[in-house]
Design a protein around this motif. Structure first.
Motif, short mmCIF file in Angstrom:
data_model
loop_
_atom_site.label_atom_id
_atom_site.label_comp_id
_atom_site.label_asym_id
_atom_site.label_seq_id
_atom_site.Cartn_x
_atom_site.Cartn_y
_atom_site.Cartn_z
N ARG A 1 -2.97 1.26 1.36
CA ARG A 1 -1.87 0.99 2.29
C ARG A 1 -1.89 -0.46 2.76
O ARG A 1 -0.90 -0.96 3.32
N GLN A 2 -3.00 -1.16 2.57
CA GLN A 2 -3.09 -2.57 2.96
C GLN A 2 -2.51 -3.50 1.91
O GLN A 2 -2.35 -4.70 2.16
N TYR A 3 -2.21 -2.96 0.75
CA TYR A 3 -1.67 -3.77 -0.34
C TYR A 3 -0.15 -3.63 -0.38
O TYR A 3 0.39 -2.55 -0.17
N ASP A 4 0.51 -4.72 -0.70
CA ASP A 4 1.94 -4.65 -0.99
C ASP A 4 2.07 -4.21 -2.44
O ASP A 4 1.86 -5.00 -3.36
N HIS A 5 2.37 -2.93 -2.66
CA HIS A 5 2.40 -2.42 -4.02
C HIS A 5 3.81 -2.31 -4.59
O HIS A 5 3.99 -1.75 -5.67
N GLU A 6 4.80 -2.84 -3.87
CA GLU A 6 6.16 -2.77 -4.38
C GLU A 6 6.82 -4.13 -4.56
O GLU A 6 7.94 -4.21 -5.06
N VAL A 7 6.15 -5.22 -4.14
CA VAL A 7 6.72 -6.54 -4.33
C VAL A 7 6.95 -6.76 -5.83
O VAL A 7 6.18 -6.32 -6.67
N GLY A 8 8.07 -7.39 -6.16
CA GLY A 8 8.42 -7.59 -7.56
C GLY A 8 9.38 -6.56 -8.10
O GLY A 8 9.94 -6.72 -9.18
N LEU A 9 9.55 -5.45 -7.37
CA LEU A 9 10.57 -4.43 -7.68
C LEU A 9 10.36 -3.76 -9.03
O LEU A 9 11.31 -3.23 -9.61
N ARG A 10 9.12 -3.73 -9.53
CA ARG A 10 8.86 -3.03 -10.79
C ARG A 10 8.12 -1.71 -10.59
O ARG A 10 8.05 -0.90 -11.51
N THR A 11 7.54 -1.48 -9.42
CA THR A 11 6.67 -0.33 -9.22
C THR A 11 7.49 0.95 -9.15
O THR A 11 8.24 1.19 -8.20
N ALA A 12 7.34 1.79 -10.18
CA ALA A 12 8.07 3.05 -10.25
C ALA A 12 7.24 4.22 -9.75
O ALA A 12 7.79 5.24 -9.33
N ARG A 13 5.93 4.12 -9.83
CA ARG A 13 5.04 5.13 -9.24
C ARG A 13 3.92 4.39 -8.55
O ARG A 13 3.22 3.59 -9.15
N ARG A 14 3.75 4.68 -7.27
CA ARG A 14 2.87 3.90 -6.41
C ARG A 14 1.43 4.42 -6.46
O ARG A 14 1.16 5.45 -7.07
N PRO A 15 0.50 3.71 -5.81
CA PRO A 15 -0.90 4.18 -5.76
C PRO A 15 -1.00 5.58 -5.17
O PRO A 15 -0.18 5.99 -4.36
N GLY A 16 -2.05 6.29 -5.58
CA GLY A 16 -2.28 7.64 -5.09
C GLY A 16 -2.07 8.69 -6.15
O GLY A 16 -2.45 9.86 -5.96
N ASP A 17 -1.46 8.32 -7.26
CA ASP A 17 -1.26 9.23 -8.39
C ASP A 17 -2.31 8.93 -9.45
O ASP A 17 -3.17 8.06 -9.27
N ASP A 18 -2.25 9.65 -10.57
CA ASP A 18 -3.23 9.43 -11.64
C ASP A 18 -3.14 8.02 -12.21
O ASP A 18 -4.15 7.44 -12.58
N ALA A 19 -1.93 7.51 -12.33
CA ALA A 19 -1.71 6.16 -12.84
C ALA A 19 -0.47 5.59 -12.18
O ALA A 19 0.43 6.34 -11.78
#
Length: 702
Positions: A401-419
């Motif tokens: 949650r401390q990481y910006d995991h959506e910057v760049g608008l490419r992230t289709a599935r976020r952290p917390g899943d298998d991949a």
């Protein structure tokens, strides 16, 4: 660390004279374990690195893999272990900066990061201090440069207490016509240094990374840790794009281990050239720097570019536009690698001998013993709660949650899943990305544990509907001069190589980090993988939908060796038997096909913590499950290559599975409760109870 007598004798024989002080320190660093892989290179030929999709394999700053004829990705991984013990914030931050610059040097734009982190026992205050600093360093650097951290792993094991591991991977994107390599192209081309000015931080970082951590490392080795500036790195990213846009770069290398001396000598050596460099031309931020300080400084945010003479002025104009320093430090030449300072030559050596001449080590290896079966009695409730609340299997949301995991608008599935999944519309595809290892597995059985690590990472991709495409590895070990340590390290190399070959996943690059040893002992052999896959169809999540029934797909290993439950209950067991090579490949492809089928509504990998943890992670605030298994081993074994599938069409699932076993588990429910029946015992936990068990990191660290 100093150049050994044997190495010095080789240098004297080659040069026909004693080395200068600058030459000696240069050989010391470039011939260190960190740069020359003296103990590991003899083992690395076990890896298969070729494939139709592989454009550039091992040996460059990052590997290059084709998604289609016009769209390439880069994939690289590196360790920043020792620096992250001495200074967790700067050590981790500069690890991110380094792997991003490896991406830039191939002509690519960085689009995603993965962090794979390993610390001592979570209940130790020092481990939590390191975790907090490392995560903050990764977050601050990655967020500031605008590259999302989308996947990774966080593990705790008592043998990392004196030597944590920080392994960071990066994926970049480029079109085929933008590809650059680290191989010098032509004598007479200029060498241009672009980026931050050079200071005294990070001196001797390569040699520091090639020796055991001392008890006073946190104070005595602080000067060997680099200090990063992510805002300069962001400018360097954009400047690099502009340079590639205008086709101004003939070759490139980032300044990492061994600084300018390492980058420039390796660049020209790869092309079969030498160099003429004037060290006084290097732009410096500290007064009175001497020759070896300029050569070996590992100051961050710097790139070395080969540029044709007519393009030098334009390169400097673009550097100035992005508020970056630049300097023409010399040129590619025929003959030796020559550096001058105060008008006098301080380095004059054959470049290939400097870059590739380090002799390899011939070390003894002892194979570890295999554990016998001695299983404890199981209390189902105690075992379930211990495993689900274990820091290794608990929620890592506090980290990501401390990481910006959506910057760049490419992230289709976020952290917390298998991949994680990244949109790549340039290739009309999604890129799946996963990474990690399990120290409990490789402590129990280095060879089989490493096979399991490769199998699990491939399963993570397949569970999201992706076919594994390629992988890079970060091979972490202790002091290789100890036969038992080297035996474990050899086991993880062979295990990864054999399983990746079986799965037809080329190992296209990587990093080796040895001498991860301290007063508390060696680390577990730790074969971190960062693996990518290509997905063209649907990609189910892991959360239960309530629409279907539950099944376990995959081969049962029938043992608890290396499992979380044995960590809590005691006892021992052999490592689970993994499928034969052909069956492992079939299992991964079957899981991918099942995940992509329209009747599949949820898929989740079974690994750390076993089926108990997988089911706990799938339950939501609205949907529960009623599950029955035959025995406790079935609930807690961690055999990889298995997934829990929620499907609306059992017949279709079994048809797709073919010879891969499918076992009915039970049904979904609408009461948000996980009910488990195991050999006559029953337990039930509501979604809130499970969330409380799994939230141990946040509870202790917030």
């Amino acid at each position: 660390m100093t150049l050994s007598d044997a190495d010095r004798d080789l240098v004297v024989a080659e040069l026909g004279r004693d080395p200068t002080p600058a030459e000696e320190i240069l050989f010391e660093n470039l011939w260190s374990e960190h740069c020359a892989y003296r103990s590991s290179r003899p083992l690395l030929s076990a890896f298969d690195s070729e494939g139709d999709q592989v454009v550039i394999g091992p040996g460059d700053d990052a590997a290059v893999v084709a998604l289609d004829d016009d769209t390439y990705i880069t994939l690289g991984i590196e360790s920043h272990n020792h620096p992250s013990y001495v200074d967790p914030y700067d050590g981790a931050a500069t690890g991110v900066g380094g792997i991003v610059r490896d991406t830039l040097s191939m002509g690519a734009y960085p689009i995603a990061l993965a962090d794979c982190l390993y610390f001592g026992d979570f209940d130790r205050e020092h481990s939590r201090y390191l975790l907090d600093g490392v995560v903050e360093g990764i977050a601050d650097y990655g967020n500031a440069i605008g590259v999302p951290t989308v996947t990774g792993s966080t593990s705790f094991h008592e043998n990392y207490e004196g030597n944590p591991l920080v392994n960071v991977a990066c994926v970049g994107l480029l079109s085929a016509d933008r590809l650059v390599t680290a191989e010098a192209q032509e004598a007479g081309n200029k060498l241009v240094l672009v980026g931050s000015s050079t200071g005294r931080d990070g001196l001797g970082g390569a040699s520091f990374a090639s020796e055991d951590l001392a008890e006073d490392a946190e104070t005595e080795d602080r000067p060997a840790v680099q200090v990063g500036d992510p805002y300069t790195e962001k400018l360097l990213i954009e400047c690099n794009e502009a340079l590639i846009d205008e086709d101004l770069v003939e070759s490139a290398r980032d300044l990492g281990a061994a600084g300018l001396g390492g980058a420039s000598s390796e660049l020209v050596a790869k092309g079969g050239f030498g160099a003429e460099i004037d060290l006084e031309n290097v732009h410096q931020r500290e007064p009175n720097m001497n020759a070896f300080e300029i050569l070996l400084s590992e100051s961050q945010e710097r790139m070395c570019y080969e540029v044709t003479p007519e393009n030098v002025e334009r390169v400097r104009e673009l550097a100035a536009r992005f508020d970056l320093g630049s300097a023409v430090i010399g040129e590619v030449a025929e003959g030796n690698y020559v550096c001058t300072f105060d008008g006098e030559p301080v380095v004059d050596v054959p470049p290939e001998f400097l870059a590739e001449g380090a002799p390899m080590n011939d070390l003894d290896a002892v194979e570890p013993e295999v554990a016998e079966r001695d299983l404890p009695a199981f209390d189902l409730e105690d075992a379930f709660e211990a495993v689900v609340a274990d820091p290794n299997t608990a929620s890592k949301r506090w980290v990501y949650r401390q990481y910006d995991h959506e910057v760049g608008l490419r992230t289709a599935r976020r952290p917390g899943d298998d991949a994680a999944l990244l949109d790549v519309p340039e290739a009309d595809a999604k890129l799946a990305f996963t990474g990690g290892a399990d120290p409990n597995w490789t402590t129990a059985a280095p060879y089989d544990g490493a096979r399991a690590v490769a199998f699990e990472n491939a399963t993570n991709l397949a569970a999201k509907g992706a076919s594994p495409l390629a992988t890079v590895d970060c091979l972490n070990g202790g002091n290789p001069e100890k036969p038992d340590v080297y035996g474990g390290f050899k086991g993880i190399v062979d295990g990864l190589a054999d399983m990746c070959r079986a799965l037809s996943v080329p190992v296209v690059g990587g990093n080796v980090s040895l001498y991860n040893d301290s007063v508390s002992g060696p680390i577990p052999p730790t074969p971190t993988l960062a693996m990518v896959g290509k997905a063209d169809g649907s990609s189910p999540g892991l959360s239960l939908s309530g629409e279907g029934d539950l099944f376990l797909v995959g081969f049962d290993g029938g043992a608890l060796g290396g499992s979380t439950v044995l960590e809590h209950l005691g006892g021992s067991d052999a490592f689970p038997a993994l499928p034969e090579d052909a069956d492992a490949a079939t299992a991964v492809e079957t899981i991918r096909a099942v995940a992509a089928d329209e009747s599949t509504v949820a898929v989740h990998d079974v690994s750390h913590g076993g089926l108990a943890v997988a089911l706990a992670e799938m339950v939501t605030d609205d949907v529960g499950a009623d599950v029955s298994v035959s025995d406790a081993v079935s609930l807690f074994e961690e055999t990889p290559g298995r997934v829990v599938v929620e499907t609306t069409d059992e017949a279709a699932l079994r048809d797709l599975a073919g010879d891969v076993p499918v076992v009915g588990l039970g049904t979904t429910t609408d009461d948000a409760t996980l009910s488990l029946a195991v050999d006559g015992d029953e337990v039930a936990y509501g979604a809130d109870d499970i969330a409380d068990l799994r939230d141990v990191l946040a509870r202790e660290l917030d």
